[in-house]
Design a protein around this motif. Structure first.
Motif, PDB file in Angstrom:
ATOM      1  N   THR A 141       2.933  -7.126  -2.771  1.00 31.77           N
ATOM      2  CA  THR A 141       2.991  -7.287  -4.220  1.00 31.77           C
ATOM      3  C   THR A 141       1.764  -6.644  -4.847  1.00 31.77           C
ATOM      4  OG1 THR A 141       4.227  -9.354  -4.011  1.00 31.77           O
ATOM      5  CG2 THR A 141       3.130  -8.934  -6.109  1.00 31.77           C
ATOM      6  N   VAL A 142       2.018  -5.730  -5.782  1.00 34.20           N
ATOM      7  CA  VAL A 142       0.955  -5.050  -6.532  1.00 34.20           C
ATOM      8  C   VAL A 142       1.271  -5.208  -8.013  1.00 34.20           C
ATOM      9  CG1 VAL A 142      -0.206  -2.869  -7.000  1.00 34.20           C
ATOM     10  CG2 VAL A 142       0.586  -3.374  -4.678  1.00 34.20           C
ATOM     11  N   ASP A 143       0.373  -5.831  -8.742  1.00 32.31           N
ATOM     12  CA  ASP A 143       0.586  -6.052 -10.181  1.00 32.31           C
ATOM     13  C   ASP A 143       1.922  -6.745 -10.443  1.00 32.31           C
ATOM     14  OD1 ASP A 143      -1.848  -4.816 -10.733  1.00 32.31           O
ATOM     15  OD2 ASP A 143      -0.917  -2.829 -10.914  1.00 32.31           O
ATOM     16  N   SER A 144       2.201  -7.781  -9.651  1.00 30.48           N
ATOM     17  CA  SER A 144       3.408  -8.612  -9.796  1.00 30.48           C
ATOM     18  C   SER A 144       4.693  -7.877  -9.467  1.00 30.48           C
ATOM     19  CB  SER A 144       3.507  -9.202 -11.216  1.00 30.48           C
ATOM     20  OG  SER A 144       2.365  -9.977 -11.525  1.00 30.48           O
ATOM     21  N   GLU A 145       4.602  -6.720  -8.837  1.00 30.15           N
ATOM     22  CA  GLU A 145       5.791  -5.961  -8.463  1.00 30.15           C
ATOM     23  C   GLU A 145       5.826  -5.742  -6.965  1.00 30.15           C
ATOM     24  OE1 GLU A 145       5.946  -2.259 -10.470  1.00 30.15           O
ATOM     25  OE2 GLU A 145       6.286  -3.124 -12.457  1.00 30.15           O
ATOM     26  N   GLU A 146       7.024  -5.793  -6.398  1.00 37.84           N
ATOM     27  CA  GLU A 146       7.186  -5.454  -4.991  1.00 37.84           C
ATOM     28  C   GLU A 146       6.994  -3.959  -4.800  1.00 37.84           C
ATOM     29  OE1 GLU A 146      10.310  -8.683  -3.077  1.00 37.84           O
ATOM     30  OE2 GLU A 146      11.053  -6.751  -3.786  1.00 37.84           O
ATOM     31  N   ARG A 147       6.192  -3.606  -3.823  1.00 37.65           N
ATOM     32  CA  ARG A 147       5.950  -2.195  -3.519  1.00 37.65           C
ATOM     33  C   ARG A 147       6.080  -1.977  -2.009  1.00 37.65           C
ATOM     34  NH1 ARG A 147       2.511   0.399  -7.235  1.00 37.65           N
ATOM     35  NH2 ARG A 147       2.804  -0.484  -9.321  1.00 37.65           N
ATOM     36  N   LYS A 148       6.561  -0.808  -1.638  1.00 37.66           N
ATOM     37  CA  LYS A 148       6.652  -0.466  -0.220  1.00 37.66           C
ATOM     38  C   LYS A 148       5.286  -0.039   0.281  1.00 37.66           C
ATOM     39  CE  LYS A 148       8.855   2.677   3.077  1.00 37.66           C
ATOM     40  NZ  LYS A 148       9.891   3.699   3.316  1.00 37.66           N
ATOM     41  N   VAL A 149       4.804  -0.731   1.316  1.00 36.91           N
ATOM     42  CA  VAL A 149       3.503  -0.408   1.896  1.00 36.91           C
ATOM     43  C   VAL A 149       3.631   0.255   3.257  1.00 36.91           C
ATOM     44  CG1 VAL A 149       3.094  -2.568   3.154  1.00 36.91           C
ATOM     45  CG2 VAL A 149       1.162  -1.345   2.141  1.00 36.91           C
ATOM     46  N   GLY A 150       4.817   0.186   3.844  1.00 38.19           N
ATOM     47  CA  GLY A 150       4.969   0.776   5.170  1.00 38.19           C
ATOM     48  C   GLY A 150       6.420   0.875   5.579  1.00 38.19           C
ATOM     49  N   GLY A 151       6.634   1.624   6.640  1.00 35.60           N
ATOM     50  CA  GLY A 151       7.979   1.804   7.177  1.00 35.60           C
ATOM     51  C   GLY A 151       7.946   1.908   8.688  1.00 35.60           C
ATOM     52  N   ILE A 152       9.108   1.696   9.277  1.00 35.06           N
ATOM     53  CA  ILE A 152       9.244   1.667  10.732  1.00 35.06           C
ATOM     54  C   ILE A 152      10.420   2.546  11.124  1.00 35.06           C
ATOM     55  CG2 ILE A 152       9.729   0.176  12.728  1.00 35.06           C
ATOM     56  CD1 ILE A 152       8.583  -2.129  10.854  1.00 35.06           C
ATOM     57  N   LEU A 153      10.248   3.305  12.193  1.00 32.37           N
ATOM     58  CA  LEU A 153      11.317   4.174  12.686  1.00 32.37           C
ATOM     59  C   LEU A 153      11.405   4.040  14.192  1.00 32.37           C
ATOM     60  CD1 LEU A 153      13.421   6.453  12.149  1.00 32.37           C
ATOM     61  CD2 LEU A 153      11.578   8.089  12.575  1.00 32.37           C
ATOM     62  N   GLY A 154      12.580   3.702  14.696  1.00 27.72           N
ATOM     63  CA  GLY A 154      12.798   3.623  16.140  1.00 27.72           C
ATOM     64  C   GLY A 154      13.796   4.676  16.591  1.00 27.72           C
ATOM     65  N   GLU A 155      13.571   5.223  17.780  1.00 21.50           N
ATOM     66  CA  GLU A 155      14.521   6.185  18.337  1.00 21.50           C
ATOM     67  C   GLU A 155      14.496   6.118  19.859  1.00 21.50           C
ATOM     68  OE1 GLU A 155      13.354  10.424  17.785  1.00 21.50           O
ATOM     69  OE2 GLU A 155      11.675   9.606  16.655  1.00 21.50           O
ATOM     70  N   PHE A 156      15.699   6.179  20.439  1.00 19.93           N
ATOM     71  CA  PHE A 156      15.807   6.179  21.890  1.00 19.93           C
ATOM     72  C   PHE A 156      15.253   7.482  22.449  1.00 19.93           C
ATOM     73  CE2 PHE A 156      19.301   3.318  20.615  1.00 19.93           C
ATOM     74  CZ  PHE A 156      18.946   2.195  21.354  1.00 19.93           C
ATOM     75  N   ALA A 157      14.513   7.388  23.544  1.00 25.13           N
ATOM     76  CA  ALA A 157      13.940   8.575  24.179  1.00 25.13           C
ATOM     77  C   ALA A 157      13.664   8.256  25.637  1.00 25.13           C
ATOM     78  CB  ALA A 157      12.651   8.998  23.489  1.00 25.13           C
ATOM     79  N   GLY A 158      14.082   9.146  26.526  1.00 24.82           N
ATOM     80  CA  GLY A 158      13.856   8.905  27.952  1.00 24.82           C
ATOM     81  C   GLY A 158      14.521   7.618  28.387  1.00 24.82           C
ATOM     82  N   ASP A 159      13.777   6.775  29.078  1.00 29.19           N
ATOM     83  CA  ASP A 159      14.298   5.489  29.542  1.00 29.19           C
ATOM     84  C   ASP A 159      13.947   4.342  28.608  1.00 29.19           C
ATOM     85  OD1 ASP A 159      15.388   6.612  31.888  1.00 29.19           O
ATOM     86  OD2 ASP A 159      13.429   6.506  32.882  1.00 29.19           O
ATOM     87  N   GLY A 160      13.471   4.666  27.414  1.00 30.94           N
ATOM     88  CA  GLY A 160      13.025   3.599  26.531  1.00 30.94           C
ATOM     89  C   GLY A 160      13.253   3.923  25.077  1.00 30.94           C
ATOM     90  N   ILE A 161      12.391   3.380  24.245  1.00 29.08           N
ATOM     91  CA  ILE A 161      12.499   3.551  22.806  1.00 29.08           C
ATOM     92  C   ILE A 161      11.100   3.779  22.231  1.00 29.08           C
ATOM     93  CG2 ILE A 161      12.427   1.031  22.482  1.00 29.08           C
ATOM     94  CD1 ILE A 161      14.225   1.431  20.013  1.00 29.08           C
ATOM     95  N   VAL A 162      11.015   4.746  21.333  1.00 31.48           N
ATOM     96  CA  VAL A 162       9.777   5.026  20.613  1.00 31.48           C
ATOM     97  C   VAL A 162       9.872   4.365  19.250  1.00 31.48           C
ATOM     98  CG1 VAL A 162       8.349   6.814  19.551  1.00 31.48           C
ATOM     99  CG2 VAL A 162       9.333   7.191  21.820  1.00 31.48           C
ATOM    100  N   VAL A 163       8.840   3.614  18.894  1.00 30.31           N
ATOM    101  CA  VAL A 163       8.803   2.955  17.588  1.00 30.31           C
ATOM    102  C   VAL A 163       7.568   3.441  16.836  1.00 30.31           C
ATOM    103  CG1 VAL A 163       8.789   0.770  16.342  1.00 30.31           C
ATOM    104  CG2 VAL A 163       9.912   0.919  18.571  1.00 30.31           C
ATOM    105  N   GLY A 164       7.806   4.003  15.671  1.00 32.31           N
ATOM    106  CA  GLY A 164       6.706   4.504  14.847  1.00 32.31           C
ATOM    107  C   GLY A 164       6.489   3.639  13.630  1.00 32.31           C
TER     108      GLY A 164
END
Length: 290
Positions: A141-164
């Motif tokens: 919350t910034v100045d009484s408003e919801e604001r996006k501060v971050g994001g998450i991205l997952g993708e399958f790769a190799g034998d696992g998953i990469v999460v950014g």
């Protein structure tokens, strides 16, 4: 502040010092820890792309963490770009291998797990109430408003998953990429020390991943489903889901189901699970559009 014509170097903005990789490794790479390798690079296109490429080539250890002081081609969902000034945020990816202990159909919970971990880690270290917008946004919350501060991205790769994860830490108002964006600093964080924040988020991620994996990926049994629902700003609001293919669906967000899907209650009385799409907050406790 540095004069505009001054040569750029890693100390050019004293409010944004470089990360101390030696200190980070000392604090995170313990024998019993999930984290096995940590690298900090000055700049890269995308930490997710870098780790995913290494995973597909084989030999990447679970628990590898790649941090960039600057990303020039950071990616969000739907291939949206994510850019920010050097050292103004946390831009990092991790590689996880849930393995045979967790059925692949439950791996979709990993990005949601990362959201819970980031929100709880930032609440502890930055003192900022961080909410989750389904499926992959972090809100403050910034100045009484919801604001996006971050994001998450997952993708399958190799034998696992990469999460950014990309988290705006010290961005000033004139540096925000959009009117709907925010930063921890603008939200009144008690600390914007990136090393402290990164350690807290990674330790929280290690905790939640361990609980979830020990439960065989069962989000209910591990407490993950309840934790996500408790921190989710999307629930109990009227939303519009913009679905793949150009369709949309409007309804009240009533639950996160066992597969991590957002359940909408529509005007015709049906409960419709949504597994992918952009969510627009239309009405709710915070009011306004998000």
């Amino acid at each position: 502040m540095t004069p505009p014509d001054a040569p750029h170097n890693r100390w050019s903005d004293l409010d944004r010092p470089p990360l101390n990789v030696t200190a980070l490794r000392r604090g995170l790479l313990r024998p019993e820890s999930l984290w096995s390798e940590l690298e900090v690079v000055e700049t890269t296109g995308s930490t997710n792309s870098d780790l995913a490429g290494r995973a597909r080539s084989g030999g990447l250890a679970e628990g590898t963490v790649l941090v960039a002081e600057e990303q020039t081609a950071g990616r969000g969902r739907l291939e949206r770009s994510w850019t920010a000034p050097p050292r103004s945020g946390l831009f990092f990816s991790v590689y996880l291998e849930p393995g045979e202990e967790v059925p692949v159909e439950r791996w979709g919970w990993v990005p949601l797990l990362a959201g819970v971990a980031a929100a709880t880690g930032l609440a502890k270290s930055a003192g900022v109430d961080t909410a989750l917008k389904w499926p992959n946004d972090l809100l403050v919350t910034v100045d009484s408003e919801e604001r996006k501060v971050g994001g998450i991205l997952g993708e399958f790769a190799g034998d696992g998953i990469v999460v950014g994860l990309g988290i705006n830490v010290s961005l000033r108002a004139d540096e925000l990429p959009a009117p709907t964006a925010g930063s921890l600093a603008l939200a009144g964080a008690v600390s914007t020390d990136r090393e402290t924040l990164l350690r807290s988020v990674l330790r929280s991620l290690e905790h939640w991943y361990g609980e979830w994996k020990a439960a065989g990926g069962d989000a209910a049994a591990s407490g993950l489903q309840a934790a996500y629902a408790a921190g989710c700003a999307t629930l109990d609001r009227t939303v519009r889901a913009e679905l793949p293919g150009g369709n949309s669906l409007v309804g009240q967000a009533v639950a996160i189901d066992g597969d991590g899907r957002l359940v909408l209650s529509t005007d015709d009385g049906l409960q419709q699970p949504v597994s992918a799409g952009d969510i627009v907050h239309l009405r709710g406790a915070a009011g306004g559009l998000t």
